[in-house]
Each structure stands twice: as structure tokens, then as C-alpha cells.
Scaffold this motif. Structure first.
Motif, mmCIF file in Angstrom:
data_model
loop_
_atom_site.group_PDB
_atom_site.id
_atom_site.type_symbol
_atom_site.label_atom_id
_atom_site.label_comp_id
_atom_site.label_asym_id
_atom_site.label_seq_id
_atom_site.Cartn_x
_atom_site.Cartn_y
_atom_site.Cartn_z
ATOM 1 N N SER A 178 9.720 14.478 6.461
ATOM 2 C CA SER A 178 8.450 13.891 6.156
ATOM 3 C C SER A 178 8.456 13.577 4.551
ATOM 4 N N LYS A 181 9.712 10.101 4.461
ATOM 5 C CA LYS A 181 8.862 9.286 5.029
ATOM 6 C C LYS A 181 7.722 8.645 3.664
ATOM 7 N N ARG A 185 6.927 5.286 2.363
ATOM 8 C CA ARG A 185 5.467 4.711 2.217
ATOM 9 C C ARG A 185 5.108 4.346 0.861
ATOM 10 N N LEU A 203 12.144 9.471 12.088
ATOM 11 C CA LEU A 203 11.637 8.568 10.943
ATOM 12 C C LEU A 203 10.706 7.344 11.363
#
Ligand code: ADP
Ligand code: MG
Length: 216
Positions: A178, A181, A185, A203
Motif C-alpha cells: 500500500s 501504491k 499515485r 498492486l
């Protein structure tokens, strides 16, 4: 905008096997791809070609403006400073604390505002309370996060992570995924190598599958 391309890249180790065979793919700005394949399939070799620790036997690797067929050896450090590399073995300096392990990567480049930036990435990777710990006091998951913080400190356009969840329990592995990720982002492209099919699914980016040196 394309930031990475492999054009029919093959790599044969000296007196060794052909570890990659005619590999072609490309990665665009901000993309997230997982390279999935079993042990020995060529994942680490492929990543080493990107930071030009290895050069193709045939074909060309292009990373931003750098080409494996044209780059001069004195320009390789310049390429590596712009990449974030999380190696398969974490390779932290045992005699330095977490803060210093991350700061050294930035000092090597000579940026400004080192203290502020190091605290920022330690916070981003959930390590603020570990800044003064030595590497041997960390769990496997924390050590991986230090390696990720170190790779991020110079704001790379592409983060390469070689089995960042290898040997880490499920719960902590999910924490690392996470984190990655979130980093993606925020705009950093990521190429992550793993043996674990579930990592690619978790993912939720693109998937490249590799077996015996070939993308399949
Ligand atoms: N330095 C090396 N010399 C010779 N063969 C190597 C070397 N490094 C890796 N290999 C071989 O290349 C193949 C791919 O290895 P590697 O890229 O490490 O795979 P993976 O990371 O997917 O486990 C394997 O057969 C491995 O034994
Ligand atoms: Mg490997």
C-alpha cells in the motif's frame, strides 16, 4: 511520455546462460508495472539492465534520454541518481542509523535541505519513530521500508523494487504494497519484480510475466 523501453533485448552472461531473450516492452510516465516470474526467470537481470549495471548482448535499453548502446561510463552515475533502486538484498549500513542511511543517499547527490527532505520521506514511509534506530534493531519489513525511503529521497522518476515483499509476513507485505501504491499515485513510476502472483493483483497496475528469460 515514454520513460523506459526495451527493444528486443537479449542478455547472455559471460560463459553463462542467456538470461533474457528478445525482451521488448515500454513504460510510460507515472505507470506501475509488476514483473512476475519464478526464481531464476531473469527478473533481477532485467532490472540491472535498467540501471546499466549490465548491458544487452543484443538490442537496446532506453531510460529517459539514456541509451544502453550510446551511454558513456561517466554518465551512468547521473542516470542512477535519477532512479530509485530497492535492491533484492537491502544493503543498509549497519554502523549508521536509519536517518543517516537515508541522508547518505542524498548527500551523495549533493541536494539542498537534506534534513527536511529526509524527515519527509521517513514520515512518508512510516519510519519517523525509527530514525535513530540501527539497522539490526529493525524488523524485515522496516528494513525494506528504509530501503524504499533511501530510494525515494532524491525524487526519482522511476522506482525499481526487486522483491520488496520477499521473506516478509503477509501483513507487513501488504503494508509495503500500500505504501508503493501511494508513492505511485503521487506520480512516481514503479517497476516491481516478484515471484508472487498475488502481489501483481494487489498492486492493480500492469503485469509483465517472465519465464526462462522471455516475456510471455
Ligand atoms: N552473474 C551471473 N552469472 C551467470 N549467470 C547468472 C548471473 N546472475 C544470474 N544468472 C543466471 O541468470 C538467470 C536469471 O537470474 P536472475 O535474473 O537472478 O533471476 P530472478 O531474479 O528472476 O530470480 C538464472 O539462471 C541465473 O542463474
Ligand atoms: Mg532476483
Amino acid at each position: 511520455m515514454q520513460i523506459l523501453s526495451f527493444e528486443r533485448v537479449s542478455l547472455q552472461y559471460p560463459q553463462g546462460i542467456e538470461a533474457l531473450k528478445e525482451v521488448s516492452f515500454e513504460l510510460k510516465k507515472g505507470e506501475l508495472f509488476t514483473l512476475v516470474g519464478p526464481n531464476g526467470s531473469g527478473k533481477t537481470t532485467l532490472l540491472k539492465l535498467i540501471y546499466m549495471e549490465l548491458f544487452p548482448t543484443r538490442g537496446t535499453v532506453r531510460v529517459k534520454g539514456f541509451s544502453s548502446s550510446k551511454i558513456r561510463s561517466r554518465d551512468i552515475p547521473c542516470l542512477r541518481r535519477r532512479l530509485g533502486i530497492v535492491p533484492q538484498a537491502t544493503e543498509l549500513l549497519e554502523e549508521r542509523d536509519v536517518f543517516e542511511n537515508v541522508a547518505l543517499a542524498m548527500r551523495a547527490v549533493g541536494g539542498k535541505g537534506i534534513r527536511r527532505r529526509v524527515w519527509e520521506v521517513l514520515s512518508q514511509t512510516g519510519l519517523s519513530s525509527r530514525a535513530r534506530s540501527s539497522p539490526h534493531q529493525l524488523s524485515g519489513g522496516e528494513a525494506k521500508r528504509v530501503a524504499i525511503a533511501r530510494a525515494l529521497v532524491n525524487q526519482p522518476f522511476l522506482l525499481l523494487a526487486d522483491e520488496p515483499t520477499g521473506g516478509i509476513d503477509q501483513e507487513r507485505a501488504e503494508g509495503i504494497l500500500s505504501l508503493l501504491k501511494r508513492i505511485n499515485r503521487q506520480g512516481t513510476a514503479i517497476l516491481l519484480a516478484t515471484q508472487d502472483e498475488r502481489v501483481g493483483q494487489s498492486l492493480a497496475g500492469g503485469i509483465l510475466r517472465i519465464a526462462q528469460g522471455r516475456l510471455i
